[in-house]
Design a protein around this motif. Structure first.
Motif, PDB file in Angstrom:
ATOM      1  N   PRO A  53     -36.603 -26.968 -78.827  1.00  0.00           N
ATOM      2  CA  PRO A  53     -36.916 -25.554 -78.620  1.00  0.00           C
ATOM      3  C   PRO A  53     -37.133 -24.832 -79.958  1.00  0.00           C
ATOM      4  CG  PRO A  53     -34.588 -25.950 -78.270  1.00  0.00           C
ATOM      5  CD  PRO A  53     -35.227 -27.296 -78.451  1.00  0.00           C
ATOM      6  N   PRO A  54     -37.682 -23.616 -79.930  1.00  0.00           N
ATOM      7  CA  PRO A  54     -37.970 -22.876 -81.158  1.00  0.00           C
ATOM      8  C   PRO A  54     -36.745 -22.579 -82.023  1.00  0.00           C
ATOM      9  CG  PRO A  54     -38.977 -21.797 -79.273  1.00  0.00           C
ATOM     10  CD  PRO A  54     -38.122 -22.907 -78.740  1.00  0.00           C
ATOM     11  N   ARG A  55     -35.593 -22.494 -81.421  1.00  0.00           N
ATOM     12  CA  ARG A  55     -34.385 -22.190 -82.189  1.00  0.00           C
ATOM     13  C   ARG A  55     -33.357 -23.289 -81.989  1.00  0.00           C
ATOM     14  NH1 ARG A  55     -36.193 -17.197 -80.814  1.00  0.00           N
ATOM     15  NH2 ARG A  55     -36.142 -15.633 -82.469  1.00  0.00           N
ATOM     16  N   GLY A  56     -32.533 -23.436 -82.989  1.00  0.00           N
ATOM     17  CA  GLY A  56     -31.460 -24.419 -82.886  1.00  0.00           C
ATOM     18  C   GLY A  56     -31.140 -25.021 -84.234  1.00  0.00           C
ATOM     19  N   LEU A  57     -30.213 -25.954 -84.216  1.00  0.00           N
ATOM     20  CA  LEU A  57     -29.761 -26.585 -85.441  1.00  0.00           C
ATOM     21  C   LEU A  57     -29.960 -28.090 -85.379  1.00  0.00           C
ATOM     22  CD1 LEU A  57     -26.447 -24.581 -85.939  1.00  0.00           C
ATOM     23  CD2 LEU A  57     -28.624 -24.237 -87.127  1.00  0.00           C
ATOM     24  N   THR A  58     -30.160 -28.654 -86.540  1.00  0.00           N
ATOM     25  CA  THR A  58     -30.348 -30.085 -86.649  1.00  0.00           C
ATOM     26  C   THR A  58     -29.420 -30.636 -87.724  1.00  0.00           C
ATOM     27  OG1 THR A  58     -31.986 -31.830 -87.074  1.00  0.00           O
ATOM     28  CG2 THR A  58     -32.298 -29.794 -88.228  1.00  0.00           C
ATOM     29  N   VAL A  59     -28.976 -31.855 -87.541  1.00  0.00           N
ATOM     30  CA  VAL A  59     -28.203 -32.536 -88.577  1.00  0.00           C
ATOM     31  C   VAL A  59     -29.204 -33.309 -89.421  1.00  0.00           C
ATOM     32  CG1 VAL A  59     -26.461 -34.285 -89.060  1.00  0.00           C
ATOM     33  CG2 VAL A  59     -26.131 -32.682 -87.171  1.00  0.00           C
TER      34      VAL A  59
END
Length: 178
Positions: free
Chosen positions: A53-59
């Motif tokens: 999705p357009p927003r979020g976090l990734t490691v």
């Protein structure tokens, strides 16, 4: 870097299987230097490759792969933060072991097609990699270091993107077998 330079790295850009295992065959000692592993906002290319999705976090995990202490590859892996409590939780404890230990020993993991890509000399990814390269090696990243390959690994419906940027020192070296 022109077509001739890409051609000299073509075998590396297209070599299937574990890059770490191929590099290890080039010398006496193969090491993974972890530059950073942390949670960051999605980057557009990673978000698109992972279908997020357009927003979020990734490691994100960024490393330099070395052969006999010579830096050969700068690599960045990215996975949705939620996947690190599910299918990709082993990434958290990987430390300085190669990502290959997770990717090629599990029959449930499938890899997308390798996609070679020339980075923009002054693009964000190239500048970021160059800053890390300088800090880790004490030397400027070679100007010819522009060719990378990207692929996505799928495990139980969760994707992990890997980008590998090749040093010109690999030109003329054969990647050999997996």
């Amino acid at each position: 870097m022109g077509i001739a330079s890409r051609d000299s790295l073509r075998d590396w850009l297209r070599a299937p299987g574990s890059l770490s295992r191929r590099l290890a065959r080039l010398g006496q000692r193969f090491t993974v230097q972890v530059l950073r592993q942390r949670v960051v906002p999605f980057r557009a290319l990673e978000r698109a490759a992972l279908g997020l999705p357009p927003r979020g976090l990734t490691v994100v995990r960024e490393v330099i792969l070395r052969v006999d202490d010579a830096p050969m590859v700068w690599a960045r892996s990215a996975v949705h933060q939620r996947a690190t409590i599910g299918p990709w939780r082993a990434i958290k404890g990987l430390g300085s072991r190669p990502l290959a230990h997770l990717l090629y020993d599990d029959y449930r993991i499938h890899r997308s097609e390798l996609k070679p890509r020339r980075l923009a000399r002054h693009g964000h990814t190239r500048r970021h990699a160059a800053r890390q390269w300088l800090a880790a090696t004490g030397e400027a990243m070679p100007a010819q270091m522009l060719w990378s390959r990207n692929s996505v690994f799928d495990r139980c419906g969760a994707q992990l993107r890997v980008m590998e940027l090749f040093a010109p020192g690999l030109r003329g070296q054969r990647p050999g077998r997996r």
